[in-house]
Design an enzyme around this catalytic site. Structure first.
Site, PDB file in Angstrom:
ATOM      1  N   THR A  82       8.495  16.411  23.752  1.00  0.00           N
ATOM      2  CA  THR A  82       7.342  15.879  23.020  1.00  0.00           C
ATOM      3  C   THR A  82       7.742  14.805  22.015  1.00  0.00           C
ATOM      4  O   THR A  82       7.144  13.724  21.946  1.00  0.00           O
ATOM      5  CB  THR A  82       6.611  17.027  22.290  1.00  0.00           C
ATOM      6  OG1 THR A  82       6.331  18.039  23.253  1.00  0.00           O
ATOM      7  CG2 THR A  82       5.329  16.564  21.643  1.00  0.00           C
ATOM      8  N   THR A 107       2.611  -1.115   5.598  1.00  0.00           N
ATOM      9  CA  THR A 107       1.616  -0.082   5.884  1.00  0.00           C
ATOM     10  C   THR A 107       0.790  -0.539   7.083  1.00  0.00           C
ATOM     11  O   THR A 107       0.493   0.235   7.990  1.00  0.00           O
ATOM     12  CB  THR A 107       0.709   0.106   4.653  1.00  0.00           C
ATOM     13  OG1 THR A 107       1.551   0.316   3.515  1.00  0.00           O
ATOM     14  CG2 THR A 107      -0.234   1.271   4.843  1.00  0.00           C
ATOM     15  N   ASN A 155       0.815  -1.219   0.000  1.00  0.00           N
ATOM     16  CA  ASN A 155       0.000   0.000   0.000  1.00  0.00           C
ATOM     17  C   ASN A 155       0.847   1.266   0.000  1.00  0.00           C
ATOM     18  O   ASN A 155       0.376   2.320  -0.393  1.00  0.00           O
ATOM     19  CB  ASN A 155      -0.952   0.003   1.198  1.00  0.00           C
ATOM     20  CG  ASN A 155      -2.142  -0.907   0.952  1.00  0.00           C
ATOM     21  OD1 ASN A 155      -3.024  -0.584   0.176  1.00  0.00           O
ATOM     22  ND2 ASN A 155      -2.142  -2.080   1.577  1.00  0.00           N
ATOM     23  N   ASP A 194       0.308 -10.580  -0.202  1.00  0.00           N
ATOM     24  CA  ASP A 194       1.615 -10.455   0.467  1.00  0.00           C
ATOM     25  C   ASP A 194       1.750 -11.466   1.593  1.00  0.00           C
ATOM     26  O   ASP A 194       2.827 -11.996   1.863  1.00  0.00           O
ATOM     27  CB  ASP A 194       1.810  -9.028   1.005  1.00  0.00           C
ATOM     28  CG  ASP A 194       0.677  -8.569   1.920  1.00  0.00           C
ATOM     29  OD1 ASP A 194      -0.494  -8.944   1.673  1.00  0.00           O
ATOM     30  OD2 ASP A 194       0.953  -7.846   2.901  1.00  0.00           O
ATOM     31  N   ARG A 195       0.638 -11.791   2.224  1.00  0.00           N
ATOM     32  CA  ARG A 195       0.679 -12.736   3.340  1.00  0.00           C
ATOM     33  C   ARG A 195       0.850 -14.169   2.818  1.00  0.00           C
ATOM     34  O   ARG A 195       1.549 -14.986   3.425  1.00  0.00           O
ATOM     35  CB  ARG A 195      -0.599 -12.600   4.181  1.00  0.00           C
ATOM     36  CG  ARG A 195      -0.851 -11.143   4.557  1.00  0.00           C
ATOM     37  CD  ARG A 195      -2.122 -10.955   5.323  1.00  0.00           C
ATOM     38  NE  ARG A 195      -1.942 -11.302   6.716  1.00  0.00           N
ATOM     39  CZ  ARG A 195      -2.950 -11.375   7.599  1.00  0.00           C
ATOM     40  NH1 ARG A 195      -4.198 -11.154   7.203  1.00  0.00           N
ATOM     41  NH2 ARG A 195      -2.710 -11.669   8.850  1.00  0.00           N
TER      42      ARG A 195
HETATM   43  N1  ADP Z   1      14.245   1.331   6.139  1.00  0.00           N
HETATM   44  C1  ADP Z   1      13.186   2.061   6.534  1.00  0.00           C
HETATM   45  N2  ADP Z   1      13.309   2.987   7.513  1.00  0.00           N
HETATM   46  C2  ADP Z   1      12.255   3.727   7.910  1.00  0.00           C
HETATM   47  N3  ADP Z   1      11.029   3.597   7.422  1.00  0.00           N
HETATM   48  C3  ADP Z   1      10.850   2.697   6.464  1.00  0.00           C
HETATM   49  C4  ADP Z   1      11.903   1.880   5.959  1.00  0.00           C
HETATM   50  N4  ADP Z   1      11.411   1.077   4.997  1.00  0.00           N
HETATM   51  C5  ADP Z   1      10.106   1.359   4.910  1.00  0.00           C
HETATM   52  N5  ADP Z   1       9.772   2.326   5.780  1.00  0.00           N
HETATM   53  C6  ADP Z   1       8.450   2.873   6.025  1.00  0.00           C
HETATM   54  O1  ADP Z   1       7.676   1.806   6.516  1.00  0.00           O
HETATM   55  C7  ADP Z   1       6.358   1.875   5.980  1.00  0.00           C
HETATM   56  C8  ADP Z   1       6.037   0.599   5.323  1.00  0.00           C
HETATM   57  O2  ADP Z   1       6.851   0.452   4.202  1.00  0.00           O
HETATM   58  P1  ADP Z   1       6.763  -0.832   3.296  1.00  0.00           P
HETATM   59  O3  ADP Z   1       7.352  -1.991   4.032  1.00  0.00           O
HETATM   60  O4  ADP Z   1       7.364  -0.534   1.967  1.00  0.00           O
HETATM   61  O5  ADP Z   1       5.166  -0.965   3.212  1.00  0.00           O
HETATM   62  P2  ADP Z   1       4.212  -1.651   2.144  1.00  0.00           P
HETATM   63  O6  ADP Z   1       4.783  -3.015   1.865  1.00  0.00           O
HETATM   64  O7  ADP Z   1       2.901  -1.704   2.850  1.00  0.00           O
HETATM   65  O8  ADP Z   1       4.177  -0.779   0.934  1.00  0.00           O
HETATM   66  C9  ADP Z   1       6.298   3.045   5.036  1.00  0.00           C
HETATM   67  O9  ADP Z   1       5.679   4.108   5.684  1.00  0.00           O
HETATM   68  C10 ADP Z   1       7.778   3.343   4.744  1.00  0.00           C
HETATM   69  O10 ADP Z   1       7.999   4.708   4.514  1.00  0.00           O
HETATM   70  C1  PAZ Z   2      -3.222  -6.417   5.625  1.00  0.00           C
HETATM   71  C2  PAZ Z   2      -2.722  -5.734   4.358  1.00  0.00           C
HETATM   72  C3  PAZ Z   2      -3.402  -4.394   4.195  1.00  0.00           C
HETATM   73  C4  PAZ Z   2      -1.194  -5.505   4.504  1.00  0.00           C
HETATM   74  O1  PAZ Z   2      -0.744  -4.790   3.379  1.00  0.00           O
HETATM   75  P1  PAZ Z   2       0.621  -3.935   3.316  1.00  0.00           P
HETATM   76  O2  PAZ Z   2       0.901  -3.432   4.689  1.00  0.00           O
HETATM   77  O3  PAZ Z   2       1.703  -4.907   2.869  1.00  0.00           O
HETATM   78  O4  PAZ Z   2       0.412  -2.892   2.300  1.00  0.00           O
HETATM   79  C5  PAZ Z   2      -2.937  -6.667   3.121  1.00  0.00           C
HETATM   80  O5  PAZ Z   2      -2.368  -7.906   3.354  1.00  0.00           O
HETATM   81  C6  PAZ Z   2      -4.398  -6.830   2.786  1.00  0.00           C
HETATM   82  O6  PAZ Z   2      -4.991  -5.975   2.170  1.00  0.00           O
HETATM   83  N1  PAZ Z   2      -4.991  -7.977   3.227  1.00  0.00           N
HETATM   84  C7  PAZ Z   2      -6.377  -8.321   2.954  1.00  0.00           C
HETATM   85  C8  PAZ Z   2      -7.066  -8.872   4.162  1.00  0.00           C
HETATM   86  C9  PAZ Z   2      -6.424 -10.123   4.755  1.00  0.00           C
HETATM   87  O7  PAZ Z   2      -5.241 -10.417   4.518  1.00  0.00           O
HETATM   88  O8  PAZ Z   2      -7.125 -10.846   5.501  1.00  0.00           O
HETATM   89  K     K Z   3       4.149  -5.793   2.658  1.00  0.00           K
END
Ligand code: ADP
Ligand code: PAZ
Ligand code: K
Length: 259
Positions: free
Chosen positions: A184, A132, A9, A109-110
């Protein structure tokens, strides 16, 4: 060569697998308006920059954002002349079908994390993915995904705090030097960092108690290494777990004549 695409996401990651190793990993933000041509401009520029000899013959896609799949399919077709396999679609075989409530569309992804983790470690696992969302995927003895936990992601929680409270600034996630914050920003960082350490520890313990067999905990996703500093949360951290899972699922489809 195989191009693995993991679209979350927040970020979309491309990795090229030559059959033995990943030659490179490219990351861009996930935007559903991005066209096939835009993907290619970005991709080809970086491939050339890194001097990667990329002869892509196959593409596999996992996407938690359904809307981006169309343009990624066009990208694979137009630029590599190949029909990608998309995890979660009927055309894509899985080594183990998930055992969840009927009608549940498990995040691809899961399913990919499950396949990757089972291939490396066998069954009885908890995969914690800091994306995310922060997800916990439970992998049974036989390698099937049997459910888990979805919690708000680390950055999402920080962002929500900043958005909802007028006096709270935007801060980055980091491990604070102490639990008791004296300003803070330090208070917020403490709440997030130690809050998530507690969340991961507590949920892992409760899953273990419910599952009633010894389980390994594997951390993955952008922020896993930061939380590895929260001592003893994970048996191992594997940043490439999702990409590895994509290669496992691709090989499984190839072996079973689905390509
Ligand atoms: N090495 C890192 N250090 C800090 N924040 C990170 C790093 N890698 C990813 N992020 C942050 O972690 C969150 C999830 O990233 P990511 O794993 O790419 O998510 P997704 O698979 O859901 O797209 C995002 O907000 C991203 O900016
Ligand atoms: C839970 C998630 C939002 C995680 O997505 P990501 O953080 O990798 O973007 C994704 O696996 C999703 O949309 N799942 C659908 C509902 C489920 O897995 O039960
Ligand atoms: K992921």
């Amino acid at each position: 060569m195989l191009l693995c695409i993991d679209c979350g996401n927040t970020n979309t990651v491309f990795s090229i697998w030559d059959g033995t190793q990943f030659l490179c990993t490219l990351r861009t933000s996930t935007e559903h308006q991005r066209t096939a041509d835009q993907y290619y401009v970005w991709y080809s520029t970086l491939i050339e920059h890194h001097g990667i000899p990329a002869d892509i013959t196959d593409v596999i896609i996992s996407s938690t954002v359904p809307r981006v799949v169309f343009n990624l399919r066009v990208f694979a077709d137009r630029y590599f002349n190949t029909r990608p396999i998309v995890v979660g679609k009927a055309e894509c075989l899985l080594p183990h079908d998930p055992r969840v409530d009927e009608g549940t569309a498990v995040g691809p992804d899961r399913l990919v994390n499950t396949a990757g983790a089972f291939d490396r470690h066998g069954g009885n696992l908890i995969v914690v993915d800091f994306g995310t969302a922060t997800t916990f995927d439970v992998v049974a003895e036989d390698g099937a995904y049997i459910g888990g936990v979805i919690a708000p992601g680390v950055n999402l929680s920080l962002e929500a705090l900043h958005m909802a409270a007028a006096a709270l600034p935007h801060v980055d996630v980091t491990k604070p030097p102490a639990v008791i914050g004296t300003n803070t920003v330090a208070c917020m960082q403490s709440g997030i960092f130690w809050g998530y350490v507690g969340l991961v520890r507590g949920i892992s313990e409760q899953i273990r108690a419910e599952y009633d067999k010894p389980m390994k905990v594997i951390g993955t996703g952008g922020l896993a290494s930061l939380f590895a500093q929260g001592d003893g949360l994970f048996d191992t951290i594997e940043d490439d777990l999702t990409m590895h899972g994509l290669t496992v699922i691709h090989a499984y489809n190839e072996e079973n004549g689905a390509l």
